[in-house]
Structures are given as C-alpha cells and as structure tokens.
Design a protein around this motif. Structure first.
Motif, mmCIF file in Angstrom:
data_model
loop_
_atom_site.group_PDB
_atom_site.id
_atom_site.type_symbol
_atom_site.label_atom_id
_atom_site.label_comp_id
_atom_site.label_asym_id
_atom_site.label_seq_id
_atom_site.Cartn_x
_atom_site.Cartn_y
_atom_site.Cartn_z
ATOM 1 N N ARG A 1 0.853 -1.173 0.000
ATOM 2 C CA ARG A 1 0.000 0.000 0.000
ATOM 3 C C ARG A 1 0.893 1.228 0.000
ATOM 4 O O ARG A 1 1.788 1.358 0.827
ATOM 5 C CB ARG A 1 -0.895 0.017 1.229
ATOM 6 C CG ARG A 1 -1.793 1.219 1.245
ATOM 7 C CD ARG A 1 -2.825 1.152 2.318
ATOM 8 N NE ARG A 1 -3.534 2.423 2.290
ATOM 9 C CZ ARG A 1 -4.464 2.762 3.108
ATOM 10 N NH1 ARG A 1 -4.859 1.923 4.027
ATOM 11 N NH2 ARG A 1 -5.047 3.930 3.030
ATOM 12 N N ASP B 1 -1.312 10.105 4.996
ATOM 13 C CA ASP B 1 -0.376 9.169 5.628
ATOM 14 C C ASP B 1 0.998 9.815 5.814
ATOM 15 O O ASP B 1 1.616 9.695 6.869
ATOM 16 C CB ASP B 1 -0.200 7.907 4.777
ATOM 17 C CG ASP B 1 -1.455 7.068 4.648
ATOM 18 O OD1 ASP B 1 -2.434 7.323 5.380
ATOM 19 O OD2 ASP B 1 -1.442 6.143 3.812
ATOM 20 N N HIS C 1 -2.063 3.711 11.910
ATOM 21 C CA HIS C 1 -2.716 2.407 11.787
ATOM 22 C C HIS C 1 -4.227 2.521 12.033
ATOM 23 O O HIS C 1 -5.023 1.980 11.274
ATOM 24 C CB HIS C 1 -2.087 1.408 12.763
ATOM 25 C CG HIS C 1 -2.738 0.071 12.738
ATOM 26 N ND1 HIS C 1 -2.484 -0.853 11.745
ATOM 27 C CD2 HIS C 1 -3.669 -0.486 13.548
ATOM 28 C CE1 HIS C 1 -3.230 -1.930 11.969
ATOM 29 N NE2 HIS C 1 -3.956 -1.729 13.054
ATOM 30 N N ARG D 1 -5.892 4.345 9.118
ATOM 31 C CA ARG D 1 -5.982 3.531 7.899
ATOM 32 C C ARG D 1 -6.951 2.361 8.020
ATOM 33 O O ARG D 1 -7.675 2.061 7.080
ATOM 34 C CB ARG D 1 -4.614 2.954 7.556
ATOM 35 C CG ARG D 1 -3.681 3.907 6.903
ATOM 36 C CD ARG D 1 -2.352 3.227 6.714
ATOM 37 N NE ARG D 1 -1.807 3.500 5.408
ATOM 38 C CZ ARG D 1 -0.737 2.902 4.929
ATOM 39 N NH1 ARG D 1 -0.121 1.983 5.636
ATOM 40 N NH2 ARG D 1 -0.285 3.209 3.740
ATOM 41 N N TYR D 2 -6.930 1.683 9.155
ATOM 42 C CA TYR D 2 -7.643 0.409 9.263
ATOM 43 C C TYR D 2 -8.793 0.401 10.272
ATOM 44 O O TYR D 2 -9.528 -0.576 10.343
ATOM 45 C CB TYR D 2 -6.651 -0.710 9.628
ATOM 46 C CG TYR D 2 -5.532 -0.824 8.628
ATOM 47 C CD1 TYR D 2 -5.773 -1.277 7.332
ATOM 48 C CD2 TYR D 2 -4.240 -0.441 8.968
ATOM 49 C CE1 TYR D 2 -4.735 -1.367 6.417
ATOM 50 C CE2 TYR D 2 -3.205 -0.527 8.049
ATOM 51 C CZ TYR D 2 -3.462 -0.982 6.776
ATOM 52 O OH TYR D 2 -2.439 -1.060 5.859
#
Length: 186
Positions: free
Chosen positions: A4, A10, A134, A137-138
């Motif tokens: 990714r 980011d 993290h 993103r998730y």
C-alpha cells in the motif's frame, strides 16, 4: 501481500514524528525562556515532573492532527470519524508511553540519563504517530463528538493540574520536592 502506497494524509502523519519531536523539545524550554509566564505554563512543562513532560506531546499532537484536518480534510476526502480516531490513538499512546518508559528505565536500572529522556520523547511520539496512522488507515472510526470531549478533558486536566496537581509521584518535581507551577515560585 499487497503493498500500500502512502497517500498525502499518511505522509503528514509520518512527518509528524520529526516535527512533533522538535516542537516537543522546544516546549521543554518555553516556560523558562518566556519568563515563567503562567499562561505559557498551561502549554509547556513548568517543572521536571513526569506529568508536566507529557505536555510535550499533548498540545503538539492535538494541533498537528487538527490543523491538517482543517486545511486538507475536505480536499483529501478524509472521513472525520477515522481521522479523529487516529488522532485520539496517537495522543493516548504518546501520553502513556512517556511515563511507562520513564518509570521502567529509572526503576529497572536506578539511573536517570538525559539522552534516554530525550529518546523517550522520540519513542513516545513515534509510537503514537504510528499507532494513529494504523487506526486511521484500518480502524472503523470513532464518534467525533466523543473524541472532541476526550480532547477537551485531557487539555483541561493538564491546565488544571499545572496549578493544582495532586501530591502523587507522577506530579512531583524531584529537584525542588514540590508540585505544579509552585515549584518555580519558591
């Protein structure tokens, strides 16, 4: 495993690591440099207690994540709930890492070393930003109002405890043996 690439948000989060480290380091000296002004003391450490040193991550982290969202959030298509959840994760991990690492090394080895204290700031910021990335993103996101209330509570606690700290070891200014901003006015 699929790679990714890092998008602009980011990269902003990761650029926060060196930036927040520099700003946090400068905050360490701000109170004394600016004449021990109590208003500055709301945002910068007023003594050498572990609690006051956590300020070096609180204000910069909240501002770093907030400024980017306010400037780029809409343009980048950032979802408020995932961004704020990442910001909260970054803040809480950074805040928790400082006392955990400090008390671990000072208790385990019975020493206090300046370069280790500086490294702790860097590690705390790095852990916070990486965990925040993290979560951003998730993660599934958090209720934005809840995150803002938590930010408000954290900032108010730091302001209040600057002047009225409880008499616990976390708040003790070891060099003077006192607590809070009063340590500087003896």
């Amino acid at each position: 495993m699929k790679k990714r690439t890092l998008n602009q948000p980011d990269r902003w989060i990761l650029w926060g690591i060196p930036f927040l480290f520099v700003i946090g380091s400068l905050l360490h000296f701000a109170f004394d440099f600016l004449g021990q002004n109590p208003v500055v003391g709301l945002f910068a450490p007023v003594n050498e207690s572990v609690w006051e040193h956590i300020k070096m991550v609180v204000w910069p982290t909240i501002l770093w994540w907030t400024v980017y969202y306010r400037i780029q959030g809409e343009r980048q298509g950032i979802l408020k709930d995932t961004w704020l959840c990442g910001a909260l994760a970054a803040l809480l991990v950074s805040m928790a890492a400082i006392p955990m690492l400090y008390y671990f090394y000072t208790s385990a080895f019975g020493v206090e070393i300046l370069w280790v204290d500086i490294l702790i700031l860097f590690l705390a910021i790095s852990a916070g930003q990486l965990w925040g990335l993290h979560v951003y993103r998730y993660g599934k996101g958090c209720d934005p109002a809840t995150v803002l209330v938590i930010f408000g509570i954290v900032t108010l606690l730091f302001m209040f405890f600057t002047f009225f700290p409880p008499h616990f070891p976390l708040f003790l200014d070891a060099p003077s043996g006192s607590y809070g901003i009063q340590a500087n006015f003896r």
